[in-house]
Design a protein around this motif. Structure first.
Motif, short mmCIF file in Angstrom:
data_model
loop_
_atom_site.label_atom_id
_atom_site.label_comp_id
_atom_site.label_asym_id
_atom_site.label_seq_id
_atom_site.Cartn_x
_atom_site.Cartn_y
_atom_site.Cartn_z
N ILE A 101 -18.45 -25.03 -1.11
CA ILE A 101 -17.25 -25.54 -1.72
C ILE A 101 -15.86 -26.03 -0.69
O ILE A 101 -15.61 -25.18 0.16
N GLY A 102 -15.50 -27.21 -0.90
CA GLY A 102 -14.73 -27.68 0.35
C GLY A 102 -14.41 -29.26 0.18
O GLY A 102 -13.35 -29.71 0.89
N LEU A 103 -15.13 -29.91 -1.02
CA LEU A 103 -14.76 -31.36 -0.95
C LEU A 103 -13.31 -31.50 -1.50
O LEU A 103 -12.70 -30.65 -2.12
N PRO A 104 -12.55 -32.53 -1.20
CA PRO A 104 -13.23 -33.81 -0.30
C PRO A 104 -13.32 -33.68 1.18
O PRO A 104 -13.90 -34.40 1.91
N ALA A 105 -12.98 -32.59 1.80
CA ALA A 105 -13.29 -32.27 3.14
C ALA A 105 -14.70 -31.77 3.40
O ALA A 105 -15.32 -31.60 1.98
N SER A 106 -15.15 -31.83 4.42
CA SER A 106 -16.36 -31.02 4.83
C SER A 106 -17.68 -31.82 4.24
O SER A 106 -18.81 -31.14 4.11
N ALA A 107 -17.56 -32.93 3.89
CA ALA A 107 -18.67 -33.53 3.44
C ALA A 107 -19.43 -34.43 4.65
O ALA A 107 -20.65 -34.92 4.05
N GLY A 132 -12.99 -27.86 -4.01
CA GLY A 132 -12.27 -26.41 -3.81
C GLY A 132 -12.17 -26.34 -2.46
O GLY A 132 -11.90 -26.92 -1.67
N GLY A 133 -11.98 -24.83 -2.31
CA GLY A 133 -11.72 -24.23 -0.94
C GLY A 133 -10.15 -24.05 -0.60
O GLY A 133 -9.19 -24.26 -1.52
N HIS A 134 -9.96 -23.75 0.33
CA HIS A 134 -8.44 -23.54 0.84
C HIS A 134 -7.89 -24.05 2.16
O HIS A 134 -9.02 -24.19 2.97
N GLU A 135 -6.84 -24.02 2.25
CA GLU A 135 -6.04 -24.51 3.73
C GLU A 135 -6.07 -23.42 4.57
O GLU A 135 -6.81 -22.18 4.44
N TYR A 136 -5.97 -23.51 5.86
CA TYR A 136 -5.86 -22.55 6.96
C TYR A 136 -4.77 -21.39 6.63
O TYR A 136 -5.16 -20.46 7.32
N ASP A 137 -4.10 -21.71 5.83
CA ASP A 137 -3.03 -20.51 5.43
C ASP A 137 -3.37 -19.86 4.29
O ASP A 137 -2.40 -19.14 3.53
N PHE A 170 -12.44 -21.86 4.46
CA PHE A 170 -11.53 -21.00 4.83
C PHE A 170 -11.58 -19.57 3.86
O PHE A 170 -10.52 -18.85 3.57
N SER A 171 -12.77 -19.34 3.50
CA SER A 171 -12.93 -18.19 2.30
C SER A 171 -12.58 -17.07 2.96
O SER A 171 -12.18 -16.05 2.14
N PRO A 172 -12.77 -16.59 4.33
CA PRO A 172 -12.26 -15.36 4.94
C PRO A 172 -10.69 -15.35 4.83
O PRO A 172 -10.28 -13.81 4.56
N LEU A 173 -10.04 -16.22 4.28
CA LEU A 173 -8.43 -16.28 4.26
C LEU A 173 -8.30 -15.99 2.76
O LEU A 173 -7.45 -15.29 2.27
N ASN A 174 -9.19 -16.47 1.99
CA ASN A 174 -8.98 -16.29 0.38
C ASN A 174 -10.28 -16.50 -0.21
O ASN A 174 -10.85 -17.90 -0.31
N ARG A 199 -17.89 -12.44 3.53
CA ARG A 199 -18.39 -11.25 3.61
C ARG A 199 -19.14 -11.08 5.06
O ARG A 199 -19.49 -9.79 5.33
N LEU A 200 -19.48 -11.95 5.51
CA LEU A 200 -20.47 -12.19 6.85
C LEU A 200 -19.81 -12.73 7.99
O LEU A 200 -20.08 -12.26 9.22
N GLY A 201 -19.08 -13.57 7.84
CA GLY A 201 -18.43 -14.50 9.17
C GLY A 201 -17.08 -14.62 9.09
O GLY A 201 -16.57 -14.18 8.39
N ARG A 202 -16.63 -15.41 10.23
CA ARG A 202 -15.42 -15.87 10.48
C ARG A 202 -15.00 -17.16 9.99
O ARG A 202 -15.62 -17.63 9.07
N LEU A 203 -13.93 -17.80 10.49
CA LEU A 203 -13.39 -18.76 10.14
C LEU A 203 -14.35 -20.33 10.10
O LEU A 203 -14.36 -21.01 9.19
N GLY A 204 -15.05 -20.20 11.39
CA GLY A 204 -16.01 -21.58 11.16
C GLY A 204 -16.79 -21.71 10.40
O GLY A 204 -17.77 -21.04 10.16
N LEU A 205 -16.76 -22.92 9.63
CA LEU A 205 -17.52 -23.15 8.17
C LEU A 205 -19.12 -23.08 8.64
O LEU A 205 -19.81 -22.56 8.03
#
Length: 248
Positions: A101-107, A132-137, A170-174, A199-205
């Motif tokens: 979940i991250g389009l239009p980014a991460s494509a 979907g997805g979230h910004e760094y904040d 950025f799911s660890p933030l939201n 539930r498993l990792g940090r910020l790096g997608l």
């Protein structure tokens, strides 16, 4: 005034030694030790069996027989290389649907992009990329495409895939999008195993997504192995709690 008699200290009962069993299930041998506090009382080594349960049961039986003393066991700790071996040997891995979940980014880089090709060929099932997805904040990037998620869940069900890994930007933030995706998947695919990356990792997608997909590929083996350990303890008459080590 009546004098009070001095308080007589009562001796405290001796603290019972704490006994634990440690088991290591390797690809070739199963090792078991009986500990009393920090002291190793007994140790045995038996062959690991293909069904796991028999090998653990044999090791426990030999360990308890050598111990002789029926003192209660307080805990059983178990470690295994089963999951590492499954990845290295490319066996007992579950086919996985990857939901990003991250389009239009991460494509630009799809899921499984940096996996060894032979491993990806075994694990890679449906690939789903959604808005979907979230910004760094933690602010929403774009609204989550719930309709697209529901349609993808139906395709996953029709493909017979029973394990799904979900990673959102950025799911660890939201974790909102991942949790919504999991809810839709469970509605559309009863019994599906869903692994959520926050539930498993940090910020790096990509790193977080890879850990999620690998976890999803091992879910069935983990259930089978855990059930085998539990059955072996029950058959040995041990009622102590079972702890699985996390080897990371």
């Amino acid at each position: 005034m009546r004098a009070e008699s001095p308080t007589v200290g009562r001796p405290r009962p001796a603290k019972a030694p704490r006994r634990r069993i440690g088991i290591d299930v390797g690809g070739t041998n199963t090792d078991a030790v009986l500990l009393e506090d920090e002291r190793v009382l007994h140790a045995v080594k038996t062959p690991t069996t293909p069904d796991v349960t028999t090998g653990v049961r044999n090791a426990l039986a030999e360990l308890l027989r050598s111990a002789g003393d029926p003192a209660p066991i307080g805990a059983v700790m178990l470690g295994t290389t089963h999951f590492t071996n499954a990845v290295v040997q490319r066996r007992e891995l579950t086919r996985v649907a990857a939901v990003r979940i991250g389009l239009p980014a991460s494509a630009s880089l799809e899921p499984f992009i940096d996996w060894p090709e032979d491993l990806a060929a075994i694990v890679r099932g449906e690939i789903v990329m959604l808005e979907g997805g979230h910004e760094y904040d933690g602010r929403p990037l774009v609204p989550f495409d719930t309709a697209g998620m529901r349609a993808a869940a139906r395709r996953i069900r029709e493909a017979g895939i029973t394990s799904v890994g979900v990673a959102s930007v950025f799911s660890p933030l939201n974790p909102f999008c991942e949790e919504q995706a999991a809810e839709i998947l469970r509605e559309e695919c009863p019994g599906v195993a869903v692994t959520l990356s926050h539930r498993l990792g940090r910020l790096g997608l990509l790193e977080r997504e890879n850990a999620t997909l690998l976890n999803a590929a091992l879910v069935d083996l983990a259930r089978k192995t855990t059930r085998a350990f539990t059955d072996a303890l029950r058959a040995s008459g041990i009622t102590a709690p079972l702890y699985l080590t996390q080897n990371d």
